[in-house]
Design an enzyme around this catalytic site. Structure first.
Site, PDB file in Angstrom:
ATOM      1  N   ASN A   7      -4.354   0.055   9.974  1.00 23.60           N
ATOM      2  CA  ASN A   7      -4.409  -0.278   8.560  1.00 23.60           C
ATOM      3  C   ASN A   7      -4.035   0.996   7.807  1.00 23.60           C
ATOM      4  O   ASN A   7      -4.882   1.849   7.548  1.00 23.60           O
ATOM      5  CB  ASN A   7      -5.828  -0.751   8.218  1.00 23.60           C
ATOM      6  CG  ASN A   7      -5.970  -1.100   6.755  1.00 23.60           C
ATOM      7  OD1 ASN A   7      -5.042  -0.904   5.963  1.00 23.60           O
ATOM      8  ND2 ASN A   7      -7.130  -1.612   6.390  1.00 23.60           N
ATOM      9  N   ARG A  89      -1.519  -4.074   9.438  1.00 23.62           N
ATOM     10  CA  ARG A  89      -1.733  -4.742   8.158  1.00 23.62           C
ATOM     11  C   ARG A  89      -0.519  -4.426   7.285  1.00 23.62           C
ATOM     12  O   ARG A  89      -0.170  -3.260   7.105  1.00 23.62           O
ATOM     13  CB  ARG A  89      -2.989  -4.194   7.507  1.00 23.62           C
ATOM     14  CG  ARG A  89      -3.193  -4.737   6.140  1.00 23.62           C
ATOM     15  CD  ARG A  89      -4.383  -4.106   5.489  1.00 23.62           C
ATOM     16  NE  ARG A  89      -4.494  -4.578   4.123  1.00 23.62           N
ATOM     17  CZ  ARG A  89      -5.334  -4.061   3.257  1.00 23.62           C
ATOM     18  NH1 ARG A  89      -6.124  -3.076   3.611  1.00 23.62           N
ATOM     19  NH2 ARG A  89      -5.388  -4.526   2.045  1.00 23.62           N
ATOM     20  N   HIS A 177      -4.900  -8.725  -0.635  1.00 31.77           N
ATOM     21  CA  HIS A 177      -6.230  -8.716  -0.013  1.00 31.77           C
ATOM     22  C   HIS A 177      -6.505 -10.041   0.681  1.00 31.77           C
ATOM     23  O   HIS A 177      -7.662 -10.427   0.869  1.00 31.77           O
ATOM     24  CB  HIS A 177      -7.361  -8.503  -1.044  1.00 31.77           C
ATOM     25  CG  HIS A 177      -7.463  -7.097  -1.572  1.00 31.77           C
ATOM     26  ND1 HIS A 177      -7.800  -6.833  -2.870  1.00 31.77           N
ATOM     27  CD2 HIS A 177      -7.305  -5.905  -0.978  1.00 31.77           C
ATOM     28  CE1 HIS A 177      -7.836  -5.521  -3.065  1.00 31.77           C
ATOM     29  NE2 HIS A 177      -7.531  -4.927  -1.918  1.00 31.77           N
ATOM     30  N   ARG A 238      -5.732   1.894 -10.725  1.00 29.27           N
ATOM     31  CA  ARG A 238      -4.804   0.906 -11.305  1.00 29.27           C
ATOM     32  C   ARG A 238      -5.461   0.191 -12.475  1.00 29.27           C
ATOM     33  O   ARG A 238      -6.661  -0.078 -12.451  1.00 29.27           O
ATOM     34  CB  ARG A 238      -4.393  -0.116 -10.234  1.00 29.27           C
ATOM     35  CG  ARG A 238      -3.349   0.409  -9.287  1.00 29.27           C
ATOM     36  CD  ARG A 238      -3.114  -0.545  -8.133  1.00 29.27           C
ATOM     37  NE  ARG A 238      -3.822  -0.115  -6.941  1.00 29.27           N
ATOM     38  CZ  ARG A 238      -4.019  -0.864  -5.865  1.00 29.27           C
ATOM     39  NH1 ARG A 238      -3.560  -2.086  -5.831  1.00 29.27           N
ATOM     40  NH2 ARG A 238      -4.683  -0.391  -4.820  1.00 29.27           N
ATOM     41  N   GLU A 384     -11.317  -6.763   7.769  1.00 30.65           N
ATOM     42  CA  GLU A 384      -9.882  -7.053   7.790  1.00 30.65           C
ATOM     43  C   GLU A 384      -9.279  -6.780   9.152  1.00 30.65           C
ATOM     44  O   GLU A 384      -8.469  -7.540   9.652  1.00 30.65           O
ATOM     45  CB  GLU A 384      -9.165  -6.213   6.735  1.00 30.65           C
ATOM     46  CG  GLU A 384      -9.402  -6.721   5.329  1.00 30.65           C
ATOM     47  CD  GLU A 384      -9.073  -5.679   4.281  1.00 30.65           C
ATOM     48  OE1 GLU A 384      -9.612  -4.562   4.375  1.00 30.65           O
ATOM     49  OE2 GLU A 384      -8.286  -5.987   3.378  1.00 30.65           O
TER      50      GLU A 384
END
Ligand code: ADP
Length: 598
Positions: A7, A89, A177, A238, A384
């Site tokens: 990842n 990922r 996500h 962000r 994840e």
């Protein structure tokens, strides 16, 4: 099967090794190694390794690439051998990648072409793939995409109201996500002992990046990130939602260029822009000491998240569970509390003690709602990497060599009637007349017909399929929905909660019933065929009509297994028209796209 998962973020690399017994669920997976590198600088980086992730040590690597190159030695030292595949990922998979995909050269070219849509993330992901290919040239490399889970979002959620030429050029919302939202939604349903297909869930992934996702009946129907991972919630650096008018204003008033504005929205905004720190721990500490910028930032952060909860509850027509995950969602009771404050009106209230006592050891998913409230609120760690490993293991172990062929049947609009409905439409005690037997044993089309009335128009002569059911269910196409003036949701048979009401007209009277749906495509499958094909009830597959009609592939086709079923795929007339098929057609079941029922 042993899988190494990478990842790679813009500033960190996490990796893990998982052992996945064939056909295992999430619970049977075993993680046998875990490591991470971050805070890269001229003097090296921080490094953690081991399943209990001890305190960080220093490592000499000054870049992500150097750290990735160090992974083989780390694994060798830990005695980890026999890796069968490397899974990555990948942030942006566009509209094409609906599931785990082997990273062949053309696939990588495609991902590279998507870089403008995820400028911080896709290059880091691709670099990890490059390095892994050098280090393990003989191992298959697979990608799992953050966007895939959201490809079920309806057009009304993915379409920006902008000129056609822009939309034709590919401008649309995607959402990110996805792997995390999918995992926590399944984990919450598992914890609650419910079928996700019967639930309306909102998942809040609050980490450095943050997004909200509405999961209705097991499918993502909307998500707060858009074409890029910039839209939506306030994040570490962000901005989340802003008025796009700011581009013109900043350019004219401050002389800023597009690149400068975009960079600032990605890297200098969010918590960092509001307080000078992108780290929620710092922001919370400063707010507690009276810093008014930090206090405002926390208020903005919580308010934005709360607005999305309201919006998504409205989008789904209600809410059964809210899930918190990500570094902030998992660790900040005060942020969870602020986000949920004031939502009692919709049956959502936290229990103070449960919220304060959250302990996530051992994949726990504690519930923190107040006793007796309607909406379950859960906190759980996102997994994840485990989800990525599992999806790749499933894709790799699915039958691939010989494609399996399935007959495809087109279901025209029809109704299934309850006893009450028949009484009202045809007269008390009336028995429908079975006219034509259907291929599913014991099912028939009746000689009688009904008319459907909606606010916009009428559809006459609609077929009735027997035998009678407990609940009336009306199955139409999207085109029929426009003719009636009713917005029917895409649902699996029997999932009728919150569906629109339509008026049925028979010779003896009228009957108003909810249960108006567009039937989600599905395959009725005989248990013997299912066993032979290695499929179980609830799996989703892709069926390709590559050699027929217009060459379409249908993703996310639900497998419904029963002992007496005649194995056959059902699509509606709109789908058949889009695929350009008529008459007897067979589709190919692609083994690469099987999504197991979790
Ligand atoms: P990423 O999206 O990079 O995986 P994480 O999910 O690790 O990020 O989330 C990082 C965020 O979680 C940071 O803002 C960090 O401050 C926040 N966080 C971690 N622990 C806590 C805590 N105890 N209280 C508040 N925020 C926390």
């Amino acid at each position: 099967m042993r899988i190494l998962v990478f990842n790679a973020g813009s500033s960190s690399l996490k990796f893990g090794v998982f052992d996945i017994p064939r056909g295992a669920g999430l619970a049977q997976m075993r993680q046998c190694f875990k490591g991470s590198f971050d805070r890269f600088g001229a003097g090296g980086c921080e490094y953690r390794a081991g399943l209990d992730m001890p305190k960080p040590a220093r490592a000499p690597h000054t870049s992500l690439e150097a750290a990735t190159l160090a992974v083989p030695d780390i694994l060798a030292e830990a005695g980890i051998e026999d890796i069968e595949a490397v899974a990555h990922r990948i942030a942006h998979g566009g509209a094409e990648f609906t599931g785990a995909t082997e990273l062949t050269a053309p696939v990588l070219d495609h991902i590279r072409a998507l870089t403008p849509l995820a400028p911080l993330h896709n290059p880091a992901n691709l670099q990890a793939v490059d390095v892994a290919r050098k280090v393990w040239p003989d191992l298959p490399q697979w990608g799992v995409f953050d966007t895939s889970f959201h490809l079920t979002n309806p057009a009304r959620a993915t379409t920006y109201a902008v000129p056609k030429a822009w939309r034709d050029a590919g401008l649309r919302r995607f959402g990110f996500h996805g792997t995390s939202h999918k995992y926590v939604a399944f984990r919450a349903a598992e914890e609650l002992g419910r079928d996700l297909r019967d639930m309306r869930v909102i998942s809040l992934h609050l980490g450095n990046g943050a997004s909200a996702c509405a999961v209705a009946h097991g499918q993502s129907i909307d998500s707060s990130m858009g074409m890029t991972p910039l839209e939506g919630l306030v994040m570490g650096t962000r901005s989340g939602d802003v008025d796009p008018g700011l581009f013109g204003y900043l350019s004219r008033q401050m002389g800023l260029g597009i690149q400068e504005i975009e960079d600032a929205l990605y890297r200098d905004s969010g918590l960092l822009g509001l307080t000078g720190s992108a780290d929620m721990r710092d922001v919370e500490d400063r707010a507690a000491k009276g810093d008014s910028d930090a206090q405002l930032a926390i208020n903005i952060y919580a308010y934005r998240a709360r607005k999305y909860i309201g919006a998504y509850a409205a989008a789904m027509g209600g809410l059964d569970a809210l899930i918190f995950t990500g570094g902030i969602g998992e660790n900040s009771p005060s942020m969870r509390r602020r986000i949920c404050d004031g939502l009692e009106f919709m049956g959502l209230k936290l229990d103070h003690d449960r919220n304060m006592a959250v302990d996530l050891v051992g994949q726990a998913a504690p519930q923190i709602q107040a006793y007796g409230t309607r909406v379950n609120v859960l906190v759980t760690e996102t997994a994840e990497q485990a989800m990525i490993a599992r999806e790749v293991a499933m894709a790799m172990s699915a039958p691939r060599a010989e494609a399996l062929r399935i007959p495809v049947a087109v279901s025209a609009r029809h109704v299934h009637l309850s006893r009450d409905a028949v009484d009202a439409l045809f007269g008390p005690g009336y028995d429908l007349t079975p006219d034509k037997p259907l291929r599913q044993k014991g099912h028939w089309a009746a000689r009688e017909r009904v008319n459907l009335h909606g606010p916009k128009g009428t559809i006459s002569n609609v077929a009735i399929l027997g035998p009678l059911r407990d609940r009336t269910q009306i199955e139409i196409s999207r085109t029929d929905g426009f003719a009636l003036g009713l917005d029917a949701p895409v649902r699996h048979s029997g999932v009728l909660q919150g569906t629109p009401t339509v008026r049925l007209q028979g010779p003896a009277g009228q009957y108003d019933s909810d249960g108006l749906i567009i039937a989600a495509r599905h395959i009725h499958m005989n248990s013997k065929d299912a066993q032979q094909m290695g499929l179980t009830d609830g799996d989703s597959v892709s069926i390709s009509l590559a050699t027929t009609g217009r060459g379409l592939t249908f993703g996310d086709v639900l497998i419904r297994v029963s002992d007496n079923a005649f194995t056959e795929m059902h699509i509606d007339t709109d789908e058949a028209n889009a695929a350009g098929i008529s008459g007897a057609v067979e589709g190919e079941l692609s083994g690469e796209a099987i999504l197991r029922a979790t």
